[in-house]
Design a protein around this motif. Structure first.
Motif, short mmCIF file in Angstrom:
data_model
loop_
_atom_site.label_atom_id
_atom_site.label_comp_id
_atom_site.label_asym_id
_atom_site.label_seq_id
_atom_site.Cartn_x
_atom_site.Cartn_y
_atom_site.Cartn_z
N ALA A 191 -2.81 0.13 -3.75
CA ALA A 191 -2.89 -1.22 -3.24
C ALA A 191 -2.59 -2.20 -4.50
N SER A 192 -1.28 -2.73 -3.84
CA SER A 192 -0.89 -3.97 -5.20
C SER A 192 -0.16 -5.00 -4.37
N GLY A 193 -0.41 -6.14 -5.58
CA GLY A 193 0.04 -8.15 -5.11
C GLY A 193 -0.85 -8.66 -4.70
N TYR B 251 -3.18 9.08 9.41
CA TYR B 251 -3.84 8.97 8.61
C TYR B 251 -3.28 7.40 7.63
N TYR B 252 -4.21 6.52 7.96
CA TYR B 252 -3.99 4.59 7.53
C TYR B 252 -5.00 4.83 6.66
N CYS B 253 -4.41 3.93 5.48
CA CYS B 253 -4.81 3.57 4.12
C CYS B 253 -5.43 2.00 5.00
N ALA B 254 -6.11 1.44 3.70
CA ALA B 254 -6.55 -0.13 4.35
C ALA B 254 -6.68 -0.66 3.69
N VAL B 255 -6.58 -1.73 3.13
CA VAL B 255 -7.67 -3.26 2.03
C VAL B 255 -7.97 -4.26 2.69
N ASP B 256 -9.12 -4.64 2.62
CA ASP B 256 -9.58 -5.50 2.38
C ASP B 256 -9.96 -6.43 1.02
N LEU C 117 1.21 -1.52 0.22
CA LEU C 117 0.25 -0.20 0.04
C LEU C 117 0.99 1.30 0.04
N ILE C 118 0.63 2.22 -1.05
CA ILE C 118 1.35 3.17 -0.81
C ILE C 118 0.72 4.41 -0.76
N GLU C 119 1.13 5.22 0.18
CA GLU C 119 0.19 6.28 0.71
C GLU C 119 1.09 7.71 0.49
N SER C 120 0.68 8.67 0.15
CA SER C 120 0.88 10.10 -0.09
C SER C 120 0.22 10.80 0.01
N GLY C 121 0.49 12.23 0.25
CA GLY C 121 -1.21 13.01 0.12
C GLY C 121 -0.57 14.10 1.56
#
Length: 121
Positions: free
Chosen positions: A24-26, A94-99, A4-8
């Protein structure tokens, strides 16, 4: 390998705006959901907004409704969080998350490294 690559993130004055992004990748398939969470100093992590990938349904925390807008790029498995009318109370990591599978935001979710948002008065 999931990434997960966050920016901003950054520093902004009260009433200002910032835009976060998370890619999100992978995996070879689309996620079940992606979202943003945040942790303010001395507080527990809290939900900000999530999007269910199929159908694009979004859910916002009451505290950000009308000020934050989530959008996405389906092809890139990327989400964007446009944050307007920022308030000092929005200061947090701030955290990005993926389910990926619908298992929820517990141990099966993947989390980004976090990006700091600071709103100064």
């Amino acid at each position: 390998q999931v990434r997960l690559i966050e920016s901003g993130g950054g520093l902004v004055q009260v009433g200002g705006s910032l835009r976060l992004s998370c890619a999100a990748s992978g995996r070879t398939f689309s996620p079940y959901a992606m979202g943003w969470f945040r942790r303010a100093p001395g507080k527990e992590r809290e939900f900000v907004v999530i999007i269910r990938w199929s159908g694009g349904t979004t859910s916002y925390a009451d505290s950000v409704k009308g000020r934050f807008t989530l959008s996405r790029d389906n092809a890139k498995n990327t989400i964007y969080l446009q944050m307007n009318s920022l308030e000092p109370e929005d200061t947090a990591i701030y955290y990005c998350a993926v389910d990926w599978t619908g298992a929820g935001w517990g141990t099966n979710a993947y989390w980004g490294q976090g990006t700091q948002v600071t709103v100064s008065s």
